[in-house]
Design a protein around this motif. Structure first.
Motif, PDB file in Angstrom:
ATOM      1  N   SER A 109     -41.486  33.301  21.140  1.00 57.66           N
ATOM      2  CA  SER A 109     -40.804  32.853  19.928  1.00 57.66           C
ATOM      3  C   SER A 109     -41.562  31.745  19.199  1.00 57.66           C
ATOM      4  O   SER A 109     -41.061  31.176  18.235  1.00 57.66           O
ATOM      5  CB  SER A 109     -39.395  32.352  20.276  1.00 57.66           C
TER       6      SER A 109
ATOM      7  N   VAL B 217     -44.212  31.788  17.197  1.00 58.95           N
ATOM      8  CA  VAL B 217     -44.544  32.073  15.798  1.00 58.95           C
ATOM      9  C   VAL B 217     -43.309  31.931  14.919  1.00 58.95           C
ATOM     10  O   VAL B 217     -43.379  31.403  13.804  1.00 58.95           O
ATOM     11  CB  VAL B 217     -45.144  33.490  15.672  1.00 58.95           C
ATOM     12  N   GLU B 218     -42.163  32.372  15.418  1.00 58.16           N
ATOM     13  CA  GLU B 218     -40.911  32.225  14.679  1.00 58.16           C
ATOM     14  C   GLU B 218     -40.572  30.740  14.509  1.00 58.16           C
ATOM     15  O   GLU B 218     -40.066  30.317  13.458  1.00 58.16           O
ATOM     16  CB  GLU B 218     -39.777  32.935  15.427  1.00 58.16           C
TER      17      GLU B 218
ATOM     18  N   ASN C  78     -42.748  29.363  11.758  1.00 61.19           N
ATOM     19  CA  ASN C  78     -42.243  29.831  10.477  1.00 61.19           C
ATOM     20  C   ASN C  78     -40.986  29.073  10.054  1.00 61.19           C
ATOM     21  O   ASN C  78     -40.787  28.767   8.882  1.00 61.19           O
ATOM     22  CB  ASN C  78     -41.951  31.337  10.564  1.00 61.19           C
TER      23      ASN C  78
ATOM     24  N   LEU D 231     -50.214  34.578  13.259  1.00 58.76           N
ATOM     25  CA  LEU D 231     -49.251  33.531  12.924  1.00 58.76           C
ATOM     26  C   LEU D 231     -48.554  33.709  11.581  1.00 58.76           C
ATOM     27  O   LEU D 231     -47.476  33.152  11.368  1.00 58.76           O
ATOM     28  CB  LEU D 231     -49.938  32.155  12.950  1.00 58.76           C
TER      29      LEU D 231
ATOM     30  N   GLU E 182     -47.299  36.479  10.225  1.00 55.12           N
ATOM     31  CA  GLU E 182     -46.197  37.430  10.286  1.00 55.12           C
ATOM     32  C   GLU E 182     -45.312  37.118  11.490  1.00 55.12           C
ATOM     33  O   GLU E 182     -45.804  36.932  12.603  1.00 55.12           O
ATOM     34  CB  GLU E 182     -46.725  38.859  10.410  1.00 55.12           C
ATOM     35  N   THR E 183     -43.995  37.086  11.271  1.00 52.53           N
ATOM     36  CA  THR E 183     -43.069  36.778  12.367  1.00 52.53           C
ATOM     37  C   THR E 183     -42.491  38.027  13.018  1.00 52.53           C
ATOM     38  O   THR E 183     -41.755  37.922  13.992  1.00 52.53           O
ATOM     39  CB  THR E 183     -41.900  35.915  11.857  1.00 52.53           C
ATOM     40  N   SER E 184     -42.807  39.197  12.474  1.00 45.73           N
ATOM     41  CA  SER E 184     -42.235  40.425  13.027  1.00 45.73           C
ATOM     42  C   SER E 184     -42.701  40.632  14.466  1.00 45.73           C
ATOM     43  O   SER E 184     -43.797  40.216  14.856  1.00 45.73           O
ATOM     44  CB  SER E 184     -42.632  41.629  12.175  1.00 45.73           C
TER      45      SER E 184
ATOM     46  N   ASN F 202     -50.573  31.591   4.384  1.00 48.46           N
ATOM     47  CA  ASN F 202     -49.287  31.706   3.680  1.00 48.46           C
ATOM     48  C   ASN F 202     -49.318  30.990   2.327  1.00 48.46           C
ATOM     49  O   ASN F 202     -48.438  30.193   2.011  1.00 48.46           O
ATOM     50  CB  ASN F 202     -48.147  31.165   4.546  1.00 48.46           C
TER      51      ASN F 202
ATOM     52  N   LYS G   9     -44.944  38.766  20.292  1.00 41.07           N
ATOM     53  CA  LYS G   9     -44.032  37.997  19.461  1.00 41.07           C
ATOM     54  C   LYS G   9     -42.673  38.684  19.504  1.00 41.07           C
ATOM     55  O   LYS G   9     -42.564  39.884  19.263  1.00 41.07           O
ATOM     56  CB  LYS G   9     -44.529  37.937  18.011  1.00 41.07           C
TER      57      LYS G   9
ATOM     58  N   SER H 231     -35.956  42.990  19.620  1.00 40.17           N
ATOM     59  CA  SER H 231     -37.222  43.365  18.988  1.00 40.17           C
ATOM     60  C   SER H 231     -37.652  44.797  19.279  1.00 40.17           C
ATOM     61  O   SER H 231     -38.689  45.231  18.784  1.00 40.17           O
ATOM     62  CB  SER H 231     -38.331  42.409  19.453  1.00 40.17           C
TER      63      SER H 231
END
Length: 599
Positions: free
Chosen positions: A10, A12-13, A16, A55, A57-59, A85, A320, A568
């Motif tokens: 988690s 990367v999330e 974000n 990093l 993209e949070t998908s 970004n 991720k 996910s």
């Protein structure tokens, strides 16, 4: 500053989320008088292209290995500007290793077994024993040298690590905790964290798992021994690269020679007389691991690794994913049981952990799980669970008539096939759980509060991790409630519905339902480390990020299944059909992949 962002799925999330807060409050806009900088410190990511891809993209994504050919010179210290970004960003990369010279030794173990029932009983035991013996011998040899620096031993298996320590104690009778060694795992208690900082520069050996590889340094280390795990290889290689940098911080020792020893094992199973072919496949698998390991390490040390005549950047990264919030009572109990088991694996002398674990598991093992269609769902789609005993007959009846007759087959609910397992979403169903709990003399003597007293002892002891102590308080409430009517069978019921819920069952269930029913209805006890439920759960965990696996017990009525939640899973399924993943096979032949290039 955000450190070790790839250490958690988690991470990367989380990054974000921090970015959203800064944007929402205008903290990234210099017009408001702020000059906010976000520093992401992580040794795993050493390339701006990888930073962008991983990093930004949070998908959800599975574990993976980034690689590309090096086209320009890589400097020991480099600074590069790029856009992240839509904002200005700078990547600062330092390629080095804290030693005058670094010796790397690879110790290879391979075993080939012919397929039969007896072979599967002993599989991994002989091979694992050989690896353990070699590690014990190496540690003992280092300890016999008066000038040997500190030793880090990394094994991503708490049970094996505990066995290793016991074997060393058999050889060296004076091998004592705090004096000679430390043992570091996840979920350390506050008391243990203080002890690590107090004794870390005095002990001779530091035993650790991946959870300890981040955020800690042992400056006196000169030798690092690493057992290469054969599961989640991408994520574990990322952790291993972190581990080999744990021995730093002493200026004098960082100028001396240091040593890495890797232990790599491979077991091959052959089914007839093709032992030579199976052995070749095992060797190729080992070669692939060695290529990835060496190239990944060299990428971190000097910016690239050499394969053949070309240079490559190779960066293994964990996946991720995030998990949906909210837990049912049963999922909390399942989490508690796992924590008790893990804590006992590292504290073999704490029998209280094992006793509470066994007792709670017995209490909750008699369960009935029913998937009910939602009342509003009037669909005629048939469930795989309904077809479990009739699919084969229906299929054969249609296909024997004519192949196009299969078009007349009933509409079946959507499902995913992963290897030999069927995974089915249950978004249109509610989950009903019924637990029959009887506090009788066949279990522990609950009437006199023996179980309850042990649970209170665990909850009050500061030597156990806080998350375990907190989790067991919920179980105390359950046992207290049951003790009010100790001589009666009590039924606990709960219903739940989650959009991220799935069930999984082996495909051979549809053709072997009678044999499975006979197996699970028999009175014979399954071996502790070979229970069907645990094997199936482990398989699913190796494919997807999952949580809240049910049923809690391992006793089935007539067929094996598991229910689990995975926020996910659906997104990760879609990802495998995009162009970002060249190969997604679990048996990835990296050697052929890298050598395949335009002439």
């Amino acid at each position: 500053m955000i450190d070790e962002i790839t250490g958690e799925d988690s991470g990367v999330e989380f990054l974000n989320g921090i970015s959203r807060i800064l944007r929402n409050y205008g903290l990234t806009d210099s017009l408001h008088g702020f000059n906010t900088k976000v520093i992401v410190a992580d040794a795993s990511i050493v390339d701006s292209d990888v930073i962008q891809q991983h990093l930004s993209e949070t998908s959800a994504e599975p574990n993976k290995i980034f690689f590309r050919k090096v086209l320009d010179e890589t400097l020991p210290l480099s600074i590069k500007e790029f856009k992240f970004n839509t904002l200005k960003a700078i990547v600062i990369n330092a390629n080095s290793y804290p030693a005058k010279s670094l010796g790397i030794t690879y110790k290879i173990f391979i075993e080939s077994l012919k397929f039969n029932k007896e072979a599967f009983k002993v599989r991994n035991k002989n091979l694992g024993s050989r690896v353990q013996t070699e590690i014990v011998e190496d540690i003992n040899n280092f300890l016999n040298k008066p000038t040997t620096g500190q030793i880090i031993v990394y094994i991503q298996d708490k049970t094996r690590l505990a066995d290793l320590i016991d074997k060393i104690k058999e050889i060296r009778q004076d091998f004592q905790y705090h004096k000679d060694y430390l043992e570091i795992h996840a979920n350390l208690s506050e008391q243990e964290k203080k002890e690590i900082n107090q004794y870390k520069n005095n002990v001779k050996v530091v035993f650790m798992t991946a959870s300890a590889s981040r955020g800690l340094s042992f400056p006196k280390t000169k030798h690092i021994l690493v057992d290469i795990p054969r599961f989640e290889i991408e994520k574990n290689l990322m952790e291993i690269i972190q581990v080999i940098y744990r021995g730093r911080g002493d200026k004098s020792l960082d100028g001396e020679d240091k040593e890495l020893i890797f232990y790599i094992s491979e077991e091959t199973i052959y089914y007839s007389n093709d032992s030579e072919l199976s052995l070749q496949e095992g060797k190729l698998s080992l070669l692939n691991i060695l290529l990835i390991l060496k190239t990944s390490i060299m990428t971190r040390i000097k910016g690239y690794g050499q394969i053949g005549s070309d240079n490559y950047i190779m960066i293994p990264i964990g996946g991720k994913s995030i998990f949906a919030a909210g837990q049912t009572f049963s999922s909390k109990m399942d989490s508690l049981l796992k924590q008790l088991r893990k804590e006992y694996d590292r504290r073999r002398n704490e029998q209280i952990l094992q006793e509470v674990y066994v007792s709670l598991k017995q209490l909750l093992s008699s369960s009935e799980i029913i998937l009910n269609p939602k009342q509003s769902n009037q669909s005629t789609i048939i469930s795989y669970l309904e077809l479990r005993t009739s699919l084969t007959d229906k299929f054969l009846k249609l296909v024997n008539n004519s192949f196009d007759s299969l078009l007349d087959f009933e509409v079946v609910e959507p499902g995913y096939i992963n290897g030999s397992v069927l995974v089915v979403p249950v978004i249109d169903k509610t989950l009903e759980e019924n637990y029959k709990i009887r506090l009788g003399q066949e279990l522990i003597s609950y009437e006199n509060g023996e179980l309850l007293n042990k649970m209170y002892d665990i909850s009050r002891s500061h030597k156990f991790p806080e998350n375990l102590r907190s989790a067991i308080r919920e179980a105390i409430n359950l046992v207290t409630l049951l003790n009010e009517k100790p001589n009666k069978t009590q039924i606990f019921e709960q219903q739940s519905h989650h959009f991220d819920q799935y069930y999984a069952l082996p495909l051979f269930t549809f053709i072997s339902h009678e044999a499975l029913s006979e197996y699970f209805n028999s009175n014979s006890e399954e071996p502790e480390d070979q229970r069907f439920r645990d094997i199936l759960a482990t398989y699913i965990q190796s494919v997807y990020p999952v949580a809240n696996i049910l049923p809690i017990g391992h006793k089935y009525k007539d067929f094996p299944f598991v229910l689990f939640r995975s926020y996910s899973l659906d997104e990760m399924r879609k990802k495998i059909f995009t162009g970002n993943y060249l190969l997604t096979s679990n048996e990835l032949n990296v050697l052929n992949l890298i050598l395949a290039k335009d002439s």
